[in-house]
Design a protein around this motif. Structure first.
Motif, mmCIF file in Angstrom:
data_model
loop_
_atom_site.group_PDB
_atom_site.id
_atom_site.type_symbol
_atom_site.label_atom_id
_atom_site.label_comp_id
_atom_site.label_asym_id
_atom_site.label_seq_id
_atom_site.Cartn_x
_atom_site.Cartn_y
_atom_site.Cartn_z
ATOM 1 N N UNK A 94 0.876 -1.275 0.007
ATOM 2 C CA UNK A 94 0.097 0.181 -0.015
ATOM 3 C C UNK A 94 0.755 1.475 -0.155
ATOM 4 N N UNK A 95 0.609 2.256 -0.952
ATOM 5 C CA UNK A 95 1.205 3.607 -0.938
ATOM 6 C C UNK A 95 0.451 4.248 -1.794
ATOM 7 N N UNK A 129 -4.200 -2.722 -1.084
ATOM 8 C CA UNK A 129 -2.753 -3.068 -1.226
ATOM 9 C C UNK A 129 -2.127 -2.560 -2.633
ATOM 10 N N UNK A 130 -2.619 -1.295 -2.994
ATOM 11 C CA UNK A 130 -2.105 -0.825 -4.010
ATOM 12 C C UNK A 130 -1.091 0.431 -4.044
ATOM 13 N N UNK A 131 -0.348 0.432 -4.823
ATOM 14 C CA UNK A 131 0.393 1.930 -5.082
ATOM 15 C C UNK A 131 -0.236 2.517 -6.065
ATOM 16 N N UNK A 132 -0.588 3.822 -5.515
ATOM 17 C CA UNK A 132 -1.489 4.683 -6.370
ATOM 18 C C UNK A 132 -0.944 5.911 -6.291
ATOM 19 N N UNK A 133 -0.473 6.550 -7.308
ATOM 20 C CA UNK A 133 -0.384 7.858 -7.639
ATOM 21 C C UNK A 133 -1.430 8.718 -8.194
ATOM 22 N N UNK A 134 -1.904 9.755 -7.622
ATOM 23 C CA UNK A 134 -3.025 10.840 -8.288
ATOM 24 C C UNK A 134 -2.301 12.102 -8.383
#
Length: 202
Positions: free
Chosen positions: A114-115, A154-159
């Protein structure tokens, strides 16, 4: 293999039921008590092609926060369960989505770690109240939703909000960009025969 999940969560602040089908057609049946949030979750379902049922009842007489947060918790848990062992998925997704003057990029890695990085909203966006039926959605909730979903899924997410003026558009473009990036990341890759990681697991 069915990529579906049904999760229920009850606390003194809310009761939440979420059902997902990752291989759906974008159908949605959403009721959270927060009209604008319903609209955003409908948009997520439509553009991710995830069939989504959300039934939330919470203490919206206080404010929208608990219902929005708890729904995001259960949505993240359901997405994670629906993904199973993640065998055969593309893993990475990247989408840049406009909504009139607003422009947002979202990047997803179904990494198992997760991030969340969330940047670029216009100054003061977090203090904007966006109305509609039910409790009022505050602009500060948007980042919190993405942080919560990424943690529990448990995702890496950039917005990254690249531009925008209208508060409604700024939020909606974020949900649509996340939806399209997630759709690509969880899509089945016919060339991928296992889990897309050198570790052998995600």
């Amino acid at each position: 293999m069915s990529r579906t999940a049904k999760i229920e969560r009850t606390t003194k602040e809310s009761r939440v039921l979420v059902e997902v089908d990752l291989d759906g057609s974008g159908r949605s049946d959403v009721s959270t008590g927060v009209g604008f949030y319903d609209h955003m979750l409908d948009a997520f379902a439509r553009h991710s092609l995830v069939d989504l049922v959300v039934q939330t009842s919470g203490d919206t007489h206080i404010d929208a926060h608990h219902s929005v947060e708890d729904t995001a918790i259960v949505l993240g848990q359901a997405l994670r369960e629906g993904l199973g062992d993640k065998a055969g998925i593309r893993r990475f997704g990247d989408a840049t989505v406009p909504l009139d003057e607003a422009l947002v990029q979202a990047v997803v890695d179904v990494s198992g770690r997760p991030y969340c990085v969330h940047t670029g909203e216009p100054e003061g966006q977090e203090y904007v109240a966006i109305g509609g039926t039910g409790a009022t959605y505050m602009g500060s909730l948007t980042r919190h939703v993405f942080e919560t979903v990424s943690f529990h899924a448990h995702l890496a997410l950039h917005v990254r909000v690249l531009g925008g003026r209208d508060p409604h558009h700024v939020v909606e473009a974020q949900f649509k960009a996340f939806a399209r990036a997630f759709r690509d990341a969880v899509a089945i890759d016919p060339r991928e025969t296992g889990v897309p990681s050198t570790k052998g697991s995600l």
